[in-house]
Motif scaffolding. Structure first.
Motif, PDB file in Angstrom:
ATOM      1  N   VAL B 111      20.139 -15.441  28.702  1.00 22.55           N
ATOM      2  CA  VAL B 111      20.450 -15.470  27.273  1.00 22.55           C
ATOM      3  C   VAL B 111      19.324 -16.125  26.450  1.00 22.55           C
ATOM      4  O   VAL B 111      18.915 -15.607  25.420  1.00 22.55           O
ATOM      5  N   GLY B 112      18.817 -17.262  26.962  1.00 21.40           N
ATOM      6  CA  GLY B 112      17.769 -17.958  26.221  1.00 21.40           C
ATOM      7  C   GLY B 112      16.521 -17.111  26.099  1.00 21.40           C
ATOM      8  O   GLY B 112      15.956 -16.951  25.017  1.00 21.40           O
ATOM      9  N   ALA B 113      16.072 -16.541  27.216  1.00 18.67           N
ATOM     10  CA  ALA B 113      14.870 -15.713  27.200  1.00 18.67           C
ATOM     11  C   ALA B 113      15.058 -14.524  26.275  1.00 18.67           C
ATOM     12  O   ALA B 113      14.186 -14.175  25.478  1.00 18.67           O
ATOM     13  N   ASN B 114      16.232 -13.914  26.381  1.00 18.99           N
ATOM     14  CA  ASN B 114      16.525 -12.769  25.528  1.00 18.99           C
ATOM     15  C   ASN B 114      16.488 -13.156  24.042  1.00 18.99           C
ATOM     16  O   ASN B 114      15.972 -12.419  23.202  1.00 18.99           O
ATOM     17  N   ALA B 212      19.697 -23.331  23.167  1.00 18.21           N
ATOM     18  CA  ALA B 212      19.698 -22.682  21.848  1.00 18.21           C
ATOM     19  C   ALA B 212      18.518 -23.165  21.008  1.00 18.21           C
ATOM     20  O   ALA B 212      17.767 -22.359  20.452  1.00 18.21           O
ATOM     21  N   VAL B 213      18.360 -24.474  20.923  1.00 21.33           N
ATOM     22  CA  VAL B 213      17.287 -25.003  20.072  1.00 21.33           C
ATOM     23  C   VAL B 213      15.922 -24.595  20.610  1.00 21.33           C
ATOM     24  O   VAL B 213      15.051 -24.132  19.864  1.00 21.33           O
ATOM     25  N   VAL B 214      15.744 -24.724  21.932  1.00 23.83           N
ATOM     26  CA  VAL B 214      14.449 -24.373  22.522  1.00 23.83           C
ATOM     27  C   VAL B 214      14.149 -22.886  22.315  1.00 23.83           C
ATOM     28  O   VAL B 214      13.066 -22.510  21.860  1.00 23.83           O
ATOM     29  N   SER B 215      15.125 -22.033  22.621  1.00 22.53           N
ATOM     30  CA  SER B 215      14.836 -20.595  22.553  1.00 22.53           C
ATOM     31  C   SER B 215      14.657 -20.136  21.106  1.00 22.53           C
ATOM     32  O   SER B 215      13.830 -19.275  20.826  1.00 22.53           O
ATOM     33  N   CYS B 216      15.411 -20.718  20.183  1.00 21.77           N
ATOM     34  CA  CYS B 216      15.223 -20.354  18.772  1.00 21.77           C
ATOM     35  C   CYS B 216      13.867 -20.841  18.285  1.00 21.77           C
ATOM     36  O   CYS B 216      13.157 -20.130  17.574  1.00 21.77           O
ATOM     37  N   HIS B 217      13.501 -22.047  18.676  1.00 20.57           N
ATOM     38  CA  HIS B 217      12.208 -22.576  18.226  1.00 20.57           C
ATOM     39  C   HIS B 217      11.063 -21.667  18.674  1.00 20.57           C
ATOM     40  O   HIS B 217      10.229 -21.269  17.868  1.00 20.57           O
ATOM     41  N   TYR B 218      11.040 -21.344  19.971  1.00 26.44           N
ATOM     42  CA  TYR B 218       9.938 -20.517  20.460  1.00 26.44           C
ATOM     43  C   TYR B 218       9.963 -19.119  19.851  1.00 26.44           C
ATOM     44  O   TYR B 218       8.927 -18.527  19.576  1.00 26.44           O
ATOM     45  N   GLY B 219      11.165 -18.605  19.625  1.00 28.27           N
ATOM     46  CA  GLY B 219      11.254 -17.271  19.021  1.00 28.27           C
ATOM     47  C   GLY B 219      10.766 -17.246  17.589  1.00 28.27           C
ATOM     48  O   GLY B 219       9.986 -16.380  17.195  1.00 28.27           O
ATOM     49  N   LEU B 220      11.200 -18.212  16.813  1.00 26.76           N
ATOM     50  CA  LEU B 220      10.891 -18.189  15.377  1.00 26.76           C
ATOM     51  C   LEU B 220       9.453 -18.594  15.074  1.00 26.76           C
ATOM     52  O   LEU B 220       8.987 -18.426  13.950  1.00 26.76           O
ATOM     53  N   THR B 221       8.747 -19.137  16.081  1.00 25.86           N
ATOM     54  CA  THR B 221       7.369 -19.548  15.817  1.00 25.86           C
ATOM     55  C   THR B 221       6.357 -18.660  16.535  1.00 25.86           C
ATOM     56  O   THR B 221       5.204 -19.035  16.714  1.00 25.86           O
ATOM     57  N   VAL B 229       4.931 -12.546  21.835  1.00 24.29           N
ATOM     58  CA  VAL B 229       6.343 -12.603  22.207  1.00 24.29           C
ATOM     59  C   VAL B 229       6.475 -12.913  23.691  1.00 24.29           C
ATOM     60  O   VAL B 229       7.267 -13.767  24.099  1.00 24.29           O
ATOM     61  N   GLY B 230       5.664 -12.241  24.515  1.00 22.78           N
ATOM     62  CA  GLY B 230       5.695 -12.479  25.955  1.00 22.78           C
ATOM     63  C   GLY B 230       5.399 -13.935  26.290  1.00 22.78           C
ATOM     64  O   GLY B 230       6.118 -14.569  27.069  1.00 22.78           O
ATOM     65  N   ARG B 231       4.345 -14.453  25.673  1.00 21.43           N
ATOM     66  CA  ARG B 231       3.981 -15.860  25.900  1.00 21.43           C
ATOM     67  C   ARG B 231       5.118 -16.786  25.495  1.00 21.43           C
ATOM     68  O   ARG B 231       5.436 -17.746  26.202  1.00 21.43           O
ATOM     69  N   ALA B 232       5.735 -16.492  24.366  1.00 21.01           N
ATOM     70  CA  ALA B 232       6.797 -17.363  23.853  1.00 21.01           C
ATOM     71  C   ALA B 232       7.990 -17.375  24.804  1.00 21.01           C
ATOM     72  O   ALA B 232       8.578 -18.425  25.065  1.00 21.01           O
ATOM     73  N   VAL B 233       8.359 -16.211  25.331  1.00 26.38           N
ATOM     74  CA  VAL B 233       9.495 -16.134  26.256  1.00 26.38           C
ATOM     75  C   VAL B 233       9.218 -17.001  27.478  1.00 26.38           C
ATOM     76  O   VAL B 233      10.051 -17.798  27.911  1.00 26.38           O
ATOM     77  N   ASN B 234       8.006 -16.846  27.992  1.00 28.14           N
ATOM     78  CA  ASN B 234       7.609 -17.626  29.146  1.00 28.14           C
ATOM     79  C   ASN B 234       7.719 -19.124  28.868  1.00 28.14           C
ATOM     80  O   ASN B 234       8.339 -19.875  29.625  1.00 28.14           O
ATOM     81  N   VAL B 238      10.470 -22.119  30.545  1.00 28.47           N
ATOM     82  CA  VAL B 238      10.003 -23.358  31.175  1.00 28.47           C
ATOM     83  C   VAL B 238      10.539 -24.568  30.413  1.00 28.47           C
ATOM     84  O   VAL B 238      11.105 -25.505  31.006  1.00 28.47           O
ATOM     85  N   ALA B 239      10.390 -24.546  29.098  1.00 30.80           N
ATOM     86  CA  ALA B 239      10.819 -25.683  28.285  1.00 30.80           C
ATOM     87  C   ALA B 239      12.326 -25.889  28.388  1.00 30.80           C
ATOM     88  O   ALA B 239      12.813 -27.024  28.453  1.00 30.80           O
ATOM     89  N   ALA B 240      13.078 -24.795  28.434  1.00 29.52           N
ATOM     90  CA  ALA B 240      14.538 -24.919  28.521  1.00 29.52           C
ATOM     91  C   ALA B 240      14.936 -25.533  29.865  1.00 29.52           C
ATOM     92  O   ALA B 240      15.858 -26.355  29.929  1.00 29.52           O
TER      93      ALA B 240
END
Ligand SMILES: Nc1ncnc2c1ncn2[C@@H]1O[C@H](COP(=O)(O)OP(=O)(O)OP(=O)(O)O)[C@@H](O)[C@H]1O
Ligand SMILES: [Mg+2]
Lengths: 257, 260
Positions: B111-114, B212-221, B229-234, B238-240
């Protein structure tokens, strides 16, 4: 060099001054100023990559300039908080060059979205969406998804979404890219029809032949600066080399002859 | 030497900046909750998607987690002859620690990665700008519904997963350690692990918040197109994972202190 500013008595809906923006040390816009007057249609032209889209996003407060200020309807965007900015944007419609359609919504939901957020009754939304789709020559495609549409169709759906709420200030970034001549003319006709005398319209475009029929004034961006600002007549009369070349190549002088 | 120090300094600053940005996002999300300013339909959509996406892997993970714990403790029990401890040992470990962590990690991977990919794609295709141009605050419209959905769903999935872990443990106990299913479940029941169960659920909720916070942060930035996008998911996954272990530690410590 920038040519005359128009009658000082006229009301400006958008004023931008001293806009500067660079990316990774490379300056794109250097000291750009824009004025958009009530009731006017401004055409912004210039070579690819000069920063037209960037400038448009700054006018809507979507990109912050490194320096300079944008004032819309008398309010400086830099000084507004989120809700103040939202209230200004309620008065604007923005067409993105790359459509920016919501890919998880179908066409109908995309166009309905601004109206839903405003709390317009459902039946009225359905009716207005269908109407606007017909106006952009795409009747009945509500249930298709953006990824099922070709570029020109997406552009028209995005235009429908940008204009559905009837905002007084309309910003169009390249509204007719990828459209055939007939549809292009119809879109410019629609843009003129949607233009409100109490509002203002800004069009970024390359299709200067057709824009001439719509725009009252022009702004030519060149190498990060405003090279020309003025009316169509002033543009034709100008003897500036770059201006002439630009208008010549794009046929504007030809249209005058 | 100076180079090492400088690199360390740069990394520390980068880390602090990242933590600051996430704290700020958490603050903005929290502010949007009171009074509630978020889209009901988008929230419902988020709940549905988060739940439907993750429950199969959570159940699979849980079944095997229970099984593994029984095999491990069964090995020890067979040597010492303390058969009656199998249920307690497996139940304790699964409910308080292993269950929530493994379910959280799977949830993050799914879910987070997605979520990071989805938000990141919206950023690079200017859909987030389009929201702002329509006077919609992306935090309210995109982040808050996902935040709520992930907390509630990971709580529920942990509750559900715990049950499946015990079922997995019971089956394994029966087949491989020669403890009948009924006996195993009675052992778990008699061990009175309600506290551990609640601790696990509390952890699940905090993990949901962290993911939620980690995945939203990486997505929105996200920056820099599809590769970005690929880098951010990765980075988000890890961060989550790190955030889950950190949260596990702190919830565990606070719980222990408070329950004394
Ligand atoms: N977010 C960004 N990050 C880095 N560079 C950017 C960003 N946005 C714009 N640029 C750069 O700024 C320059 C101007 O881009 P812009 O899209 O405004 O050009 P344009 O005049 O609209 O071009 P076109 O006519 O092709 O639409 C380009 O060189 C682009 O690479
Ligand atoms: Mg552009």
């Amino acid at each position: 060099m920038s040519v005359s500013i128009r009658d000082a008595g006229q009301e400006q809906l958008i004023v931008a001054t001293g806009l500067y923006k660079s990316f990774g040390g490379e300056p794109i816009l250097l000291d750009v100023g824009v004025e958009v007057f009530r009731g006017r249609i401004l055409g912004i032209i210039g070579p690819g990559g000069v920063g037209k889209s960037l400038l448009m996003k700054m006018l809507a407060g979507l990109v912050e300039p490194d320096a300079g200020d944008v004032t819309v309807l008398g309010q400086s965007l830099q000084s507004l908080n989120a809700s103040g900015l939202a209230r200004v944007r309620d008065r604007m419609g923005f067409l993105f060059q790359n459509y920016a359609l919501f890919d998880f919504m179908d066409v109908g939901q995309n166009i309905a979205f601004p109206l839903e957020q405003m709390g317009v009754p459902k039946a009225e939304i359905t009716r207005r969406v269908a109407e606007r789709l017909a106006e952009v020559e795409l009747p009945g495609i509500e249930r298709l998804f953006p990824n099922e549409l070709a570029g020109g169709l997406k552009k028209r759906v995005a235009l429908a979404r940008a204009t559905i709420a009837g905002a007084p200030i309309l910003l169009y970034d390249d509204p007719t890219a990828g459209l055939d001549p007939v549809t292009s003319s119809k879109i410019f006709e629609l843009i003129r029809r949607l233009h409100r005398p109490d509002g203002a319209t800004v069009i970024v475009g390359h299709d200067i032949d057709r824009m001439v029929a719509v725009c009252d004034e022009w702004l030519l961006l060149h190498e990060g600066a405003v090279l020309f600002r003025g009316t169509t007549e002033e543009g034709r009369a100008s003897s500036h080399e770059v201006l002439k070349t630009f208008f010549m190549e794009t046929g504007m002088l030809g249209a005058a002859a | 030497m100076t180079r090492v120090v400088r690199a360390l300094g740069t990394h520390t600053l980068g880390l602090l900046e990242l933590l600051g940005a996430m704290a700020l996002l958490q603050l903005r999300i929290t502010r949007a909750l009171f009074p509630p300013r978020y889209d009901a339909r988008e929230t419902w959509r988020a709940f549905y998607k988060v739940g439907v996406k993750s429950y199969p892997i959570v159940i699979m993970t849980a079944l095997f987690t229970g099984a593994i714990m029984v095999i491990q403790s069964g090995h020890f029990v067979a040597k010492s002859g303390a058969t009656s401890f199998v249920g307690w040992a497996a139940g304790f470990a699964v409910l308080a620690e292993i269950g929530p962590i493994l379910i959280g990690l799977m949830f993050s991977g799914r879910v987070g990665a997605n979520n990071t990919a989805e938000l990141g794609t919206m950023v690079v295709t200017e859909q987030v700008d389009a929201l702002r141009a329509l006077a919609i605050e992306p935090i309210h419209y995109l982040a808050v519904p996902r935040f709520l959905a992930m907390i509630v769903m990971l709580f529920l999935l942990t509750a559900l997963g715990d049950l499946f872990a015990l079922i997995g443990g019971a089956i394994t106990a029966d087949l491989m350690v020669d403890i009948p299913m009924k006996v195993f479940l009675r052992q778990v029941f008699d061990a009175q692990l309600l506290d551990e169960y609640l601790l696990g659920l509390l952890k699940g909720s905090f993990f949901g918040m962290a993911i939620a916070v980690v995945s939203c942060h990486y997505g929105l930035t996200v920056r820099g197109g599809a590769t970005g996008v690929g880098r951010a998911v990765n980075a988000a996954v890890v961060a989550a994972a790190i955030a889950i272990f950190v949260a596990d530690f702190f919830v565990g410590v606070v719980w222990t202190v408070l329950s004394k």
